[in-house]
Write a protein that holds these residues in place. Structure first.
Motif, PDB file in Angstrom:
ATOM      1  N   LYS A 356       0.811  -1.215   0.000  1.00  0.00           N
ATOM      2  CA  LYS A 356       0.000   0.000   0.000  1.00  0.00           C
ATOM      3  C   LYS A 356       0.848   1.271   0.000  1.00  0.00           C
ATOM      4  O   LYS A 356       0.376   2.349  -0.353  1.00  0.00           O
ATOM      5  CB  LYS A 356      -0.922   0.014   1.219  1.00  0.00           C
ATOM      6  CG  LYS A 356      -1.970  -1.082   1.221  1.00  0.00           C
ATOM      7  CD  LYS A 356      -3.045  -0.837   0.173  1.00  0.00           C
ATOM      8  CE  LYS A 356      -4.151  -1.877   0.262  1.00  0.00           C
ATOM      9  NZ  LYS A 356      -5.228  -1.637  -0.722  1.00  0.00           N
ATOM     10  N   LEU A 357       2.117   1.151   0.413  1.00  0.00           N
ATOM     11  CA  LEU A 357       2.998   2.315   0.418  1.00  0.00           C
ATOM     12  C   LEU A 357       3.405   2.675  -1.016  1.00  0.00           C
ATOM     13  O   LEU A 357       3.424   1.829  -1.903  1.00  0.00           O
ATOM     14  CB  LEU A 357       4.246   2.030   1.259  1.00  0.00           C
ATOM     15  CG  LEU A 357       4.020   1.857   2.761  1.00  0.00           C
ATOM     16  CD1 LEU A 357       5.273   1.295   3.423  1.00  0.00           C
ATOM     17  CD2 LEU A 357       3.632   3.175   3.411  1.00  0.00           C
ATOM     18  N   GLN A 358       3.753   3.918  -1.229  1.00  0.00           N
ATOM     19  CA  GLN A 358       4.172   4.361  -2.558  1.00  0.00           C
ATOM     20  C   GLN A 358       5.646   3.991  -2.787  1.00  0.00           C
ATOM     21  O   GLN A 358       6.472   4.117  -1.871  1.00  0.00           O
ATOM     22  CB  GLN A 358       3.990   5.876  -2.692  1.00  0.00           C
ATOM     23  CG  GLN A 358       2.532   6.318  -2.642  1.00  0.00           C
ATOM     24  CD  GLN A 358       2.381   7.820  -2.623  1.00  0.00           C
ATOM     25  OE1 GLN A 358       3.339   8.558  -2.389  1.00  0.00           O
ATOM     26  NE2 GLN A 358       1.160   8.295  -2.870  1.00  0.00           N
ATOM     27  N   PRO A 359       6.010   3.523  -3.977  1.00  0.00           N
ATOM     28  CA  PRO A 359       7.394   3.121  -4.238  1.00  0.00           C
ATOM     29  C   PRO A 359       8.323   4.325  -4.348  1.00  0.00           C
ATOM     30  O   PRO A 359       7.935   5.403  -4.792  1.00  0.00           O
ATOM     31  CB  PRO A 359       7.303   2.371  -5.562  1.00  0.00           C
ATOM     32  CG  PRO A 359       6.099   2.950  -6.244  1.00  0.00           C
ATOM     33  CD  PRO A 359       5.130   3.301  -5.142  1.00  0.00           C
ATOM     34  N   ALA A 360       9.557   4.115  -3.930  1.00  0.00           N
ATOM     35  CA  ALA A 360      10.635   5.103  -4.083  1.00  0.00           C
ATOM     36  C   ALA A 360      11.934   4.312  -4.171  1.00  0.00           C
ATOM     37  O   ALA A 360      11.949   3.083  -4.011  1.00  0.00           O
ATOM     38  CB  ALA A 360      10.655   6.085  -2.920  1.00  0.00           C
ATOM     39  N   TYR A 361      13.029   4.998  -4.442  1.00  0.00           N
ATOM     40  CA  TYR A 361      14.309   4.297  -4.497  1.00  0.00           C
ATOM     41  C   TYR A 361      15.451   5.261  -4.193  1.00  0.00           C
ATOM     42  O   TYR A 361      15.309   6.480  -4.314  1.00  0.00           O
ATOM     43  CB  TYR A 361      14.530   3.630  -5.859  1.00  0.00           C
ATOM     44  CG  TYR A 361      14.623   4.576  -7.030  1.00  0.00           C
ATOM     45  CD1 TYR A 361      15.846   5.057  -7.487  1.00  0.00           C
ATOM     46  CD2 TYR A 361      13.467   4.992  -7.711  1.00  0.00           C
ATOM     47  CE1 TYR A 361      15.928   5.919  -8.563  1.00  0.00           C
ATOM     48  CE2 TYR A 361      13.539   5.852  -8.794  1.00  0.00           C
ATOM     49  CZ  TYR A 361      14.769   6.311  -9.211  1.00  0.00           C
ATOM     50  OH  TYR A 361      14.851   7.160 -10.284  1.00  0.00           O
TER      51      TYR A 361
END
Length: 473
Positions: A356-361
């Motif tokens: 449910k969390l938004q992806p980042a990198y």
């Protein structure tokens, strides 16, 4: 071909048709190719050094070289008899066992081009007792040096920086990613036996050092895309560049031909991250995080575990189950599950939260600060396109995200594939370039990215488009 042959002062070596010959570049006796003489020396001279001189059997960077350790040719100093101005060293050179070699050495044009200033420095250094010009930026590796380690590292960094600008970077290379400048140019100018570590300098970070060089008006740095800086201009007439004397390479140092990488490419460290959306802020606010906070996977798991324990949500009868309070229900359940699911296993709860969390990198290039971006990192994209006259071209995109300079990659692929390459703006992508190679070159591109640049396969898409090997009859 004979037109590229350089006749030394002592004349061409005497060879007969069919003799095995080593082919070298000017300024280095290390062979770059092995071939068989197609004519005798007298026949070569009679033709006015025109036409074919040698049938090449093996060259640097061919398939035979690729099957080995892929090391570049070493540097072997020219013999004194090829350079009369070094006659002072003739006594020591005569004992060189290389004089007993069976293969004849033939020099070709296209070797290292030196300015008159550098040739003077090289000539001075070759003479016994000549002192090294302090302008060469020679950092004393002697541990008894009175300078501190930080002062020595500052001096080494500035020396490599000026060396790279004077010898390696061309106007056509600009704009140049700062990560590419560091990895492909600055590191390769580090003297043999020394190791450049920006963290041990007074600057600590590459961005701070480049900012200082910009204040001196040597270079101009801009952020062409968010979080990625590039060198956009260089003042090659700056006194610090013009007065810099290129240091003499040691006899054992290795050189790489133009078009190949002088320093092994180090792929960036890429780590997946998670960004807290507005719908999950209540779950994370107890741990001090808010909307937009970026977390690692381990941090997310620990926050959820602590939340469940602190609110007494671990099932008393089965420790593997977690009771869902209104906050957890809103975060992880679908609408159809709101009134039917009251408990979840730990692994299901954690995986649902991460989903449910938004992806980042986060991307970390050697010697630079981490770069954090939202979304998923785009893989290097390899595609095949059809051009006019039904010809295929291989197109490679998104190299910049991994610290690879498209122009450098294009130069390497042109040599490997023996096909023309072009670098053009990538359609629909701001400040991004794409490399085009004639023909289906997916196999060559894949080998370069996987074996030499060591990019993880998961960050490359399109490798399946390589031509299938022909079936044996």
């Amino acid at each position: 071909m004979l037109p590229g042959l350089v006749v030394p002062p002592a004349g061409l070596p005497q060879v007969q048709k069919g003799d095995l010959c080593a082919i070298v570049l000017m300024g280095n006796r290390a062979p770059v190719a092995i071939g068989v003489a197609a004519a005798s020396t007298s026949e070569m001279l009679a033709s006015g050094l025109k036409g074919r001189g040698f049938s090449v059997l093996h060259t640097y960077q061919d398939h035979l070289w690729s099957s080995g350790d892929k090391s570049p040719p070493p540097f072997i100093a020219p013999l004194a008899l090829d350079h009369p101005d070094l006659s002072e060293e003739k006594g020591s050179v005569q004992e060189d066992p290389a004089l007993q070699e069976d293969m004849r050495h033939l020099a070709l044009e296209g070797g290292e081009e030196e300015s008159g200033e550098n040739q003077q420095a090289r000539g001075k250094k070759a003479l016994p007792g000549a002192s090294e010009d302090p302008g060469a930026g020679g950092l004393n590796p002697d541990p008894t040096d009175s300078k501190t380690l930080q002062e020595q590292m500052d001096e080494l960094l500035q020396r490599c920086f000026l060396h790279a600008l004077k010898c390696r970077v061309k106007k056509a290379d600009l704009p140049l990613l700062t990560s590419t400048f560091l990895g492909s140019h600055v590191f390769s100018c580090c003297p043999e036996g020394r190791q450049l570590d920006i963290k041990k300098s007074s600057y600590k970070k590459l961005s701070k050092f480049l900012q200082h060089m910009q204040q001196e008006q040597i270079i101009q740095v801009k952020e062409l895309s968010k979080g990625v800086e590039s060198i956009v201009a260089v003042d090659w007439k700056h006194p610090r560049i013009t007065s810099f004397v290129i240091p003499e390479p040691s006899p054992t140092s290795q050189t790489v031909q133009e078009g190949s990488r002088e320093q092994p490419y180090h792929p960036p460290d890429i780590k997946p991250l998670y960004c807290v959306p507005a719908s999950m802020t209540l779950l994370f606010q107890e741990s001090g995080h808010k909307k937009g906070s970026v977390l690692e996977g381990g941090e997310v798991r620990m926050i959820i575990i602590n939340y469940a324990k602190k609110n007494d949500l671990v099932d008393a009868d089965n420790k593997n189950l977690v009771k869902l309070d209104p906050i957890l229900s809103d975060c992880v359940l679908e609408k159809s599950e709101q009134h039917t699911v009251e408990k979840l296993p730990w692994d299901s709860l954690l995986s649902r939260c991460l989903g449910k969390l938004q992806p980042a990198y986060q991307v970390v290039f050697p010697g630079q600060e981490p770069i954090v971006k939202k979304g998923r990192i785009c893989p290097v994209d390899i595609t095949l396109a059809q051009r006019a006259s039904n010809k295929k071209v291989t197109v490679v995109r998104n190299l910049e995200a991994y610290g690879l300079d498209p122009c450098t990659v294009a130069a390497v692929l042109q040599q490997r594939c023996q096909a023309s390459t072009t670098v053009t703006p990538a359609p629909g992508a701001r400040d991004s370039l794409q490399v085009q190679i004639q023909g289906n070159q997916v196999h060559h591109v894949g080998r370069l990215l996987l074996e030499e640049y060591r990019l993880p396969r998961k960050h490359i898409q399109g490798l399946e488009k390589a031509p299938k090997p022909a079936k044996k009859k």
